[in-house]
Write a protein that holds these residues in place. Structure first.
Motif, PDB file in Angstrom:
ATOM      1  N   ILE A 291       0.801  -1.094   0.015  1.00 45.97           N
ATOM      2  CA  ILE A 291       0.017   0.064  -0.172  1.00 45.97           C
ATOM      3  C   ILE A 291       0.757   1.165   0.077  1.00 45.97           C
ATOM      4  O   ILE A 291       0.842   2.044  -0.986  1.00 45.97           O
ATOM      5  CB  ILE A 291      -0.864  -0.111   1.199  1.00 45.97           C
ATOM      6  CG1 ILE A 291      -1.753  -1.130   1.135  1.00 45.97           C
ATOM      7  CG2 ILE A 291      -1.787   1.280   1.121  1.00 45.97           C
ATOM      8  CD1 ILE A 291      -2.749  -1.439   0.078  1.00 45.97           C
TER       9      ILE A 291
ATOM     10  N   LEU B 206       1.192   4.151  -2.969  1.00 39.05           N
ATOM     11  CA  LEU B 206       0.996   5.550  -2.852  1.00 39.05           C
ATOM     12  C   LEU B 206       1.962   6.369  -2.926  1.00 39.05           C
ATOM     13  O   LEU B 206       1.699   7.489  -3.700  1.00 39.05           O
ATOM     14  CB  LEU B 206       0.523   5.660  -1.252  1.00 39.05           C
ATOM     15  CG  LEU B 206      -0.873   5.739  -0.711  1.00 39.05           C
ATOM     16  CD1 LEU B 206      -0.961   5.808   0.702  1.00 39.05           C
ATOM     17  CD2 LEU B 206      -1.774   6.920  -1.432  1.00 39.05           C
TER      18      LEU B 206
ATOM     19  N   THR C 183      -1.945   2.908 -10.527  1.00 36.69           N
ATOM     20  CA  THR C 183      -2.074   3.227  -9.234  1.00 36.69           C
ATOM     21  C   THR C 183      -3.477   3.880  -8.540  1.00 36.69           C
ATOM     22  O   THR C 183      -4.114   3.376  -7.840  1.00 36.69           O
ATOM     23  CB  THR C 183      -1.140   4.125  -8.673  1.00 36.69           C
ATOM     24  OG1 THR C 183      -0.864   5.277  -9.328  1.00 36.69           O
ATOM     25  CG2 THR C 183       0.357   3.502  -8.634  1.00 36.69           C
TER      26      THR C 183
ATOM     27  N   LEU D  58      -5.753   1.779  -5.964  1.00 40.58           N
ATOM     28  CA  LEU D  58      -6.220   2.417  -4.894  1.00 40.58           C
ATOM     29  C   LEU D  58      -7.487   2.756  -4.543  1.00 40.58           C
ATOM     30  O   LEU D  58      -8.018   2.838  -3.522  1.00 40.58           O
ATOM     31  CB  LEU D  58      -5.146   3.873  -4.810  1.00 40.58           C
ATOM     32  CG  LEU D  58      -3.622   3.673  -4.665  1.00 40.58           C
ATOM     33  CD1 LEU D  58      -2.982   4.790  -4.698  1.00 40.58           C
ATOM     34  CD2 LEU D  58      -3.255   2.967  -3.155  1.00 40.58           C
TER      35      LEU D  58
ATOM     36  N   ALA E 125      -9.695   1.537  -1.398  1.00 39.93           N
ATOM     37  CA  ALA E 125      -9.819   2.385  -0.575  1.00 39.93           C
ATOM     38  C   ALA E 125     -10.629   2.168   0.710  1.00 39.93           C
ATOM     39  O   ALA E 125     -10.476   2.276   1.901  1.00 39.93           O
ATOM     40  CB  ALA E 125     -10.133   3.638  -1.096  1.00 39.93           C
TER      41      ALA E 125
ATOM     42  N   HIS F 148      -4.330   3.716   6.925  1.00 43.88           N
ATOM     43  CA  HIS F 148      -4.251   3.807   5.514  1.00 43.88           C
ATOM     44  C   HIS F 148      -5.152   4.183   4.698  1.00 43.88           C
ATOM     45  O   HIS F 148      -5.263   4.839   3.804  1.00 43.88           O
ATOM     46  CB  HIS F 148      -3.617   2.125   5.209  1.00 43.88           C
ATOM     47  CG  HIS F 148      -2.333   2.002   5.307  1.00 43.88           C
ATOM     48  ND1 HIS F 148      -1.948   0.649   5.903  1.00 43.88           N
ATOM     49  CD2 HIS F 148      -1.115   2.553   5.177  1.00 43.88           C
ATOM     50  CE1 HIS F 148      -0.623   0.446   5.973  1.00 43.88           C
ATOM     51  NE2 HIS F 148      -0.053   1.718   5.620  1.00 43.88           N
TER      52      HIS F 148
ATOM     53  N   VAL G  46      -4.966   7.055   1.822  1.00 43.73           N
ATOM     54  CA  VAL G  46      -5.219   6.694   0.644  1.00 43.73           C
ATOM     55  C   VAL G  46      -6.459   7.636  -0.046  1.00 43.73           C
ATOM     56  O   VAL G  46      -6.337   8.225  -1.032  1.00 43.73           O
ATOM     57  CB  VAL G  46      -5.752   5.286   0.282  1.00 43.73           C
ATOM     58  CG1 VAL G  46      -6.348   4.808  -1.212  1.00 43.73           C
ATOM     59  CG2 VAL G  46      -4.429   4.216   0.536  1.00 43.73           C
TER      60      VAL G  46
ATOM     61  N   SER H 149      -4.998  11.193  -0.531  1.00 41.93           N
ATOM     62  CA  SER H 149      -4.334  11.165  -1.637  1.00 41.93           C
ATOM     63  C   SER H 149      -4.967  11.385  -2.888  1.00 41.93           C
ATOM     64  O   SER H 149      -4.810  12.047  -3.706  1.00 41.93           O
ATOM     65  CB  SER H 149      -3.197   9.995  -1.557  1.00 41.93           C
ATOM     66  OG  SER H 149      -2.478  10.290  -0.625  1.00 41.93           O
TER      67      SER H 149
END
Length: 392
Positions: free
Chosen positions: A130, A134, A157, A161, A165, A172, A176, A179
């Motif tokens: 993970i 990221l 990605t 992700l 998510a 995390h 995620v 971001s």
């Protein structure tokens, strides 16, 4: 006895003592972090993650020289002809790639080919890492035109992700989602710092010496004080009553200034930027929504001359002009105090006279004449108005 005065005195005294204690603690933490950065190490790449945390927490302005030296050393020894040469995990490689590019070092994305499978696609094994995913995702946002491998990495990605998510555990999941909503490279420094502080302090491996929260709070108090001073200036002008057509954009204007300069050493330029943006918002409303074309032509000529003989202007324009003139004089004094009076002529020429005000006038003429501008017209117009930010 005036108890209000006494309470204020005691409050200010206590605040000064607290600030002095915090500043002393910050200096101690700065010394510890600086020591970690300059200490000779057989594995300088181990400092990558420390530097990344320092930068994301927006305390890197304390260590600019040390960070530059570490990255220069890494670039000299681990980058050949623009290509990163060391073998490591995707998290470290992507983090180093992003840091080097963000600090102006030449580095190519070819290193990411090693994370592809035999079919030329990014390996599905990466999806189990993970933090690595990221890091690669954030690295893709500093791509330049033509870097297909980073385009592929962004699609890869982002897809994975977004899929995982809602399946991740805290923290995390938060990181995620944050971001994906707002990539690091495209976020505002203060907002990113505030968000990352909450994430970083929950990391079991976080470094206690990094002074993020103390530094953030110290700067927050400085920014609040600056905002209070500018707000007082705004209220004393009484624009709300004297120019009721103008928008009150105090908070947005001050936030814009923080988006450009948040560090403490830029307090003066922040104050100037806040006042300029607030004032130009009022000018914008004058040209767009209130002044007649004849009044605007006179006002533009008056600004171009910086002429205080304004008998032919209506009263509301005289008031606005005096605000601009007073602001110009304040900037002139600040420039003299800082030994930068040479910049004043450029400020007047590029911001007020030839670019910004004339751009407003151009727009007003288009509207008055029902003129539909061409693409070339709009490009010139955008160039003129963008000079405000460039000059600041």
């Amino acid at each position: 006895m005036n108890f209000d005065y006494l309470n204020m005195f005691l409050f200010n005294t206590l605040q000064e003592v607290l600030d002095q204690n915090i500043e002393a603690k910050i200096e101690t933490l700065k010394y510890n972090v600086r020591k970690m950065l300059v200490t000779k190490s057989e594995k300088p790449l181990g400092k990558i993650h420390l530097i990344d945390s320092i930068c994301r927490l927006r305390v890197s302005y304390h260590f600019e020289h040390e960070i530059e030296e570490v990255l220069q050393h890494i670039h000299n020894n681990y980058v050949k002809n623009g290509e990163i040469t060391f073998e490591n995990d995707i998290f470290s490689v992507a983090t180093l790639f992003r840091l080097l590019r963000q600090h102006g070092f030449h580095v190519l994305p070819n290193v990411f080919n090693k994370f592809k499978d035999k079919q030329g696609n990014f390996s599905e094994r990466l999806t189990r890492d993970i933090e690595g995913m990221l890091s690669l995702y954030e690295a893709t946002h500093i791509m330049v035109h033509g870097e297909d491998i980073l385009e592929e990495a962004l699609a890869f990605t982002t897809t994975h992700l977004e899929y995982i998510a809602n399946q991740l555990n805290h923290p995390h999941a938060i990181q995620v989602k944050h971001s994906l909503r707002q990539a690091l490279h495209k976020n505002l420094p203060r907002l990113e710092a505030r968000s990352y502080i909450s994430i970083y302090e929950k990391d079991p491996f976080h470094n206690e010496n990094i002074l993020a929260k103390l530094d953030f709070n110290m700067l927050q108090r400085l920014h609040q004080k600056e905002f209070g001073n500018v707000y007082k200036w705004w209220k004393e002008l009484d624009m709300t009553n004297k120019l009721p057509y103008a928008r009150d954009r105090m908070a947005e204007s001050c936030f814009w200034a923080l988006a450009v300069y948040f560090e403490p050493q830029y307090s003066t330029i922040r104050k100037i930027m806040m006042k300029i943006i607030i004032t130009m918002t009022v000018v914008d409303d004058t040209y767009d929504a209130y002044g007649t074309i004849d009044e605007l032509e006179l006002f533009t000529k008056a600004i171009e001359r910086l002429d205080i003989g304004l008998d032919n202007l209506p009263d509301y324009m005289k008031f606005l002009y005096r605000i601009i003139l007073d602001l110009y004089e304040e900037i002139e004094q600040e420039m003299r105090n800082n030994g930068r009076v040479y910049a004043l002529n450029y400020y007047v020429k590029e911001w007020q006279l030839k670019k910004y005000i004339q751009a407003y006038m151009t727009e007003a003429r288009w509207l008055n004449n029902n003129y539909e501008p061409t693409l070339e017209d709009l490009q010139v117009f955008a160039y003129q108005k963008n000079h405000l930010v460039m000059c600041l």
